[in-house]
Design a protein around this motif. Structure first.
Motif, mmCIF file in Angstrom:
data_model
loop_
_atom_site.group_PDB
_atom_site.id
_atom_site.type_symbol
_atom_site.label_atom_id
_atom_site.label_comp_id
_atom_site.label_asym_id
_atom_site.label_seq_id
_atom_site.Cartn_x
_atom_site.Cartn_y
_atom_site.Cartn_z
ATOM 1 N N ALA A 1 -5.582 3.891 -4.671
ATOM 2 C CA ALA A 1 -6.255 4.492 -3.504
ATOM 3 C C ALA A 1 -6.765 5.764 -3.584
ATOM 4 C CB ALA A 1 -5.441 4.062 -2.284
ATOM 5 N N GLN B 1 -11.921 3.690 -3.439
ATOM 6 C CA GLN B 1 -11.718 3.021 -1.795
ATOM 7 C C GLN B 1 -10.874 1.951 -1.700
ATOM 8 O OE1 GLN B 1 -15.487 3.428 0.547
ATOM 9 N NE2 GLN B 1 -16.298 3.223 -1.501
ATOM 10 N N ASP B 2 -9.961 1.996 -0.945
ATOM 11 C CA ASP B 2 -9.139 0.571 -0.723
ATOM 12 C C ASP B 2 -9.973 -0.013 0.674
ATOM 13 O OD1 ASP B 2 -7.530 -1.400 0.382
ATOM 14 O OD2 ASP B 2 -6.104 -0.113 0.850
ATOM 15 N N PRO C 1 -11.741 -3.140 7.734
ATOM 16 C CA PRO C 1 -11.146 -4.264 7.889
ATOM 17 C C PRO C 1 -11.681 -5.451 8.364
ATOM 18 C CG PRO C 1 -10.066 -2.828 9.480
ATOM 19 C CD PRO C 1 -11.024 -2.251 8.558
ATOM 20 N N GLU D 1 -4.800 -9.455 7.047
ATOM 21 C CA GLU D 1 -4.606 -8.384 6.135
ATOM 22 C C GLU D 1 -3.455 -8.778 5.182
ATOM 23 O OE1 GLU D 1 -1.963 -3.916 6.385
ATOM 24 O OE2 GLU D 1 -2.207 -5.070 8.131
ATOM 25 N N ALA E 1 -5.644 -6.713 -3.528
ATOM 26 C CA ALA E 1 -6.557 -5.593 -2.837
ATOM 27 C C ALA E 1 -8.109 -5.778 -3.677
ATOM 28 C CB ALA E 1 -6.048 -4.316 -2.845
ATOM 29 N N ARG F 1 0.780 -7.125 2.304
ATOM 30 C CA ARG F 1 -0.383 -7.063 1.210
ATOM 31 C C ARG F 1 -0.176 -6.443 0.152
ATOM 32 N NH1 ARG F 1 -5.361 -3.257 1.230
ATOM 33 N NH2 ARG F 1 -4.348 -1.740 2.642
ATOM 34 N N PRO G 1 0.850 -1.229 0.045
ATOM 35 C CA PRO G 1 -0.197 -0.142 0.020
ATOM 36 C C PRO G 1 0.948 1.351 -0.035
ATOM 37 C CG PRO G 1 -0.872 -1.532 1.374
ATOM 38 C CD PRO G 1 0.252 -2.454 1.037
ATOM 39 N N ASP G 2 2.095 1.326 0.291
ATOM 40 C CA ASP G 2 2.779 2.339 0.137
ATOM 41 C C ASP G 2 3.483 2.636 -1.030
ATOM 42 O OD1 ASP G 2 4.644 0.276 0.549
ATOM 43 O OD2 ASP G 2 5.738 1.229 2.227
ATOM 44 N N TRP H 1 -9.993 -2.761 2.251
ATOM 45 C CA TRP H 1 -9.339 -3.346 3.659
ATOM 46 C C TRP H 1 -9.186 -2.132 4.249
ATOM 47 C CZ3 TRP H 1 -7.912 -6.634 7.370
ATOM 48 C CH2 TRP H 1 -7.240 -6.019 7.906
ATOM 49 N N ALA H 2 -8.619 -0.927 3.930
ATOM 50 C CA ALA H 2 -8.594 0.183 4.890
ATOM 51 C C ALA H 2 -9.568 0.883 5.123
ATOM 52 C CB ALA H 2 -7.535 1.217 3.826
ATOM 53 N N VAL H 3 -10.712 0.925 4.460
ATOM 54 C CA VAL H 3 -12.156 1.334 5.060
ATOM 55 C C VAL H 3 -12.641 0.511 5.851
ATOM 56 C CG1 VAL H 3 -14.165 1.972 4.270
ATOM 57 C CG2 VAL H 3 -12.525 2.367 2.855
#
Length: 253
Positions: A177, A181-182, A188, A192, A206, A203, A168-169, A184-186
């Motif tokens: 993202a 909407q990601d 969980p 993960e 996605a 991860r 994700p980074d 998992w981030a919204v």
């Protein structure tokens, strides 16, 4: 905040649809095919976004066999999308499908998108399965192509899912993202990390959804979440763990 139980599929009185979406890299079905089918069935998905589907000799037969074992139907993709494949349940009414090959960078693997527009309940929904490049710059460009292709489906709501080949980074993941909407981030749920099954530590797979979709939960299902599935099944099925999301898609006008 995390949830403990993922909602089941259903159609609400207002026509909106709770849809279960599974994203899964299946490594060309080179592992334990029966374990793979058990995992998919236990997830009870309406739509499966597959990556690394068989692409060579009798690939359609392999895809059809996996769909039958999983109690699903082949929706689109496969070799004609260079690996991404879509499966669906009988709950989906298919409006159209299109397989898209992306520009080929010499020396790198050909990539593509499997896309479709379906109706579930009163909701109209665009779908896109992807497997992005291992090369950073090409992967970033493909993320932009994905966003453009999703918009070109001309559906009021859309879901993209797949193997991003990046955490994700990373730049490509961040580009997706920023526009979607990601899930998992919204909201969980479950685990993960998606790779590798024996020792999951990152991860790179996605599920993404457009802004009007409500994320009810998303993550890697654990054996206790999947009836009839063991930890050994998850390890034997393929070299990635699946990502399962429950999404509420609004009804059309």
């Amino acid at each position: 905040m995390p949830i403990t139980e993922l909602p089941n599929s259903r159609t609400e009185p207002d026509g909106s649809a709770v849809v279960r979406v599974l994203s899964y890299n299946i490594r060309s079905m080179r592992d334990d095919e029966d374990a793979l089918a058990r995992v998919i069935r236990a997830c009870a998905p309406d739509v499966v976004m597959i990556q690394e589907a068989p692409r060579f000799f009798r690939w359609r037969k392999h895809a059809a066999r996996l769909a039958a074992k999983s109690e699903l139907l082949v929706l689109g993709g496969g070799a004609t999308a260079s690996g991404p494949l879509l499966l669906c349940s009988l709950r989906a009414t298919v409006e159209r499908t299109e397989d898209v090959l992306l520009p080929l960078t010499p020396g790198l693997h050909r990539r593509g998108f499997a896309t479709a527009v379906v109706r579930i309940g009163g909701a109209r929904l665009g779908l896109l399965s992807c497997h992005l490049s291992l090369q950073d710059r090409e992967r970033y460009d493909q993320a932009g192509m994905l966003l453009d292709r999703l918009a070109a489906l001309d559906a009021p709501h859309a879901i993209a899912a797949g193997d991003i080949n990046e955490r994700p980074d990373g730049r490509a993941f961040g580009r997706l993202a920023a526009g979607l909407q990601d899930c998992w981030a919204v909201r969980p749920w479950g685990g993960e990390h998606t790779w590798t099954p024996g020792d999951p530590y990152q991860r790179i797979d996605a599920v993404f959804a457009t802004k009007g979709i409500e994320v009810l939960g998303c993550g890697v299902p654990r054996p206790q979440d999947l009836p009839g599935v063991t930890e050994a099944d998850l390890r034997a099925a393929t070299d990635h763990l699946p990502v399962l999301a429950a999404l509420r898609v609004p009804a059309g006008a």
